[in-house]
Scaffold this motif. Structure first.
Motif, PDB file in Angstrom:
ATOM      1  N   GLU A  47       0.834  -1.206   0.000  1.00 15.26           N
ATOM      2  CA  GLU A  47       0.000   0.000   0.000  1.00 15.26           C
ATOM      3  C   GLU A  47       0.866   1.252   0.000  1.00 15.26           C
ATOM      4  O   GLU A  47       1.778   1.372   0.804  1.00 15.26           O
ATOM      5  N   GLN A  48       0.527   2.162  -0.874  1.00 14.76           N
ATOM      6  CA  GLN A  48       1.204   3.450  -0.912  1.00 14.76           C
ATOM      7  C   GLN A  48       0.780   4.294   0.282  1.00 14.76           C
ATOM      8  O   GLN A  48      -0.392   4.311   0.644  1.00 14.76           O
ATOM      9  N   LYS A  49       1.735   5.019   0.861  1.00 18.29           N
ATOM     10  CA  LYS A  49       1.414   5.926   1.964  1.00 18.29           C
ATOM     11  C   LYS A  49       0.454   7.014   1.478  1.00 18.29           C
ATOM     12  O   LYS A  49      -0.460   7.414   2.180  1.00 18.29           O
ATOM     13  N   VAL A  50       0.675   7.492   0.253  1.00 22.00           N
ATOM     14  CA  VAL A  50      -0.227   8.465  -0.366  1.00 22.00           C
ATOM     15  C   VAL A  50      -0.899   7.749  -1.537  1.00 22.00           C
ATOM     16  O   VAL A  50      -0.307   7.598  -2.611  1.00 22.00           O
ATOM     17  N   GLU A  74       6.539   5.892  -1.248  1.00 17.77           N
ATOM     18  CA  GLU A  74       6.717   5.350   0.092  1.00 17.77           C
ATOM     19  C   GLU A  74       5.526   4.450   0.416  1.00 17.77           C
ATOM     20  O   GLU A  74       4.387   4.758   0.073  1.00 17.77           O
ATOM     21  N   LEU A  75       5.814   3.342   1.092  1.00 19.08           N
ATOM     22  CA  LEU A  75       4.770   2.383   1.439  1.00 19.08           C
ATOM     23  C   LEU A  75       4.337   2.561   2.889  1.00 19.08           C
ATOM     24  O   LEU A  75       5.102   3.039   3.729  1.00 19.08           O
ATOM     25  N   VAL A  76       3.105   2.156   3.178  1.00 16.84           N
ATOM     26  CA  VAL A  76       2.570   2.211   4.529  1.00 16.84           C
ATOM     27  C   VAL A  76       3.450   1.375   5.463  1.00 16.84           C
ATOM     28  O   VAL A  76       3.812   1.805   6.549  1.00 16.84           O
ATOM     29  N   THR A  77       3.807   0.188   5.009  1.00 13.69           N
ATOM     30  CA  THR A  77       4.660  -0.711   5.783  1.00 13.69           C
ATOM     31  C   THR A  77       5.317  -1.712   4.854  1.00 13.69           C
ATOM     32  O   THR A  77       4.888  -1.891   3.714  1.00 13.69           O
ATOM     33  N   ALA A 102       4.712   1.451  -6.819  1.00 14.39           N
ATOM     34  CA  ALA A 102       4.817   0.982  -5.433  1.00 14.39           C
ATOM     35  C   ALA A 102       5.302  -0.472  -5.369  1.00 14.39           C
ATOM     36  O   ALA A 102       5.964  -0.868  -4.406  1.00 14.39           O
ATOM     37  N   THR A 105       8.943  -0.366  -5.388  1.00 11.75           N
ATOM     38  CA  THR A 105       9.427  -0.013  -4.054  1.00 11.75           C
ATOM     39  C   THR A 105       9.584  -1.282  -3.216  1.00 11.75           C
ATOM     40  O   THR A 105      10.607  -1.491  -2.564  1.00 11.75           O
TER      41      THR A 105
END
Length: 169
Positions: A47-50, A74-77, A102, A105
């Motif tokens: 999951e993408q942070k944004v 950037e990823l959530v986790t 993502a 990433t």
């Protein structure tokens, strides 16, 4: 060794064979959950942070911009480690002939030496495109197995294809 299903999926407004409609669960997520039932693999959502916009046109414009920029959102986790897994099923929608950025990433974060990646994608006509080669370049040390492409508009009927594919490799 255990198996992992790492997948990127998007709900909201999606494209289905010429039409758009809102969905509450993404097509790739549906396929990933079916595959988990068949294989007993653990699930991890990339999951993408944004996140991209809910509106389809805005989403594809954002995804194209990220692709052109070579972005690594950037990823959530991220999992702490993939050491306990020797097989990884990697699910993603086909965005502009490749994976969402993502997913890159995620892939570029780990060393995949000694691991096999089984790619599967959802699409509405693009198939796997060049994603198997893209994964090979991004996932250092991985063996990339033959992938499976699933029409997003037919994902609810994909279980037999997923079962056949998951037993071949």
């Amino acid at each position: 060794m255990k198996k992992l299903i790492a997948y990127y999926s998007r709900a909201d407004e999606n494209y289905f064979g010429g039409q758009r409609r809102y969905i509450t669960e993404g097509n790739t997520e549906k396929a990933a959950k079916m595959l988990a039932e068949l294989t007993g693999a653990d699930l991890f959502q990339i999951e993408q942070k944004v996140p991209y916009a809910a509106d389809y046109d805005t989403c594809i414009a954002q995804a194209k911009k990220d692709l052109q920029a070579g972005a690594r959102p950037e990823l959530v986790t991220l999992p702490d480690s993939l050491d306990e897994y020797d097989e990884i099923y990697l699910g993603y929608p086909n965005y502009w002939g490749t994976m969402p950025m993502a997913v890159y990433t995620f892939l570029e974060h780990f060393d995949f030496s000694g691991k096999t990646i089984h790619p599967f994608c959802t699409h509405e006509g693009s198939g796997l495109s060049g994603t198997e080669k893209d994964i090979q370049r991004a996932a250092k040390g991985a063996l990339v197995a033959r992938g499976l492409s699933i029409y997003g508009s037919s994902v609810d009927q994909a279980k037999p294809a997923l079962e056949k594919w998951s037993k071949k490799d």
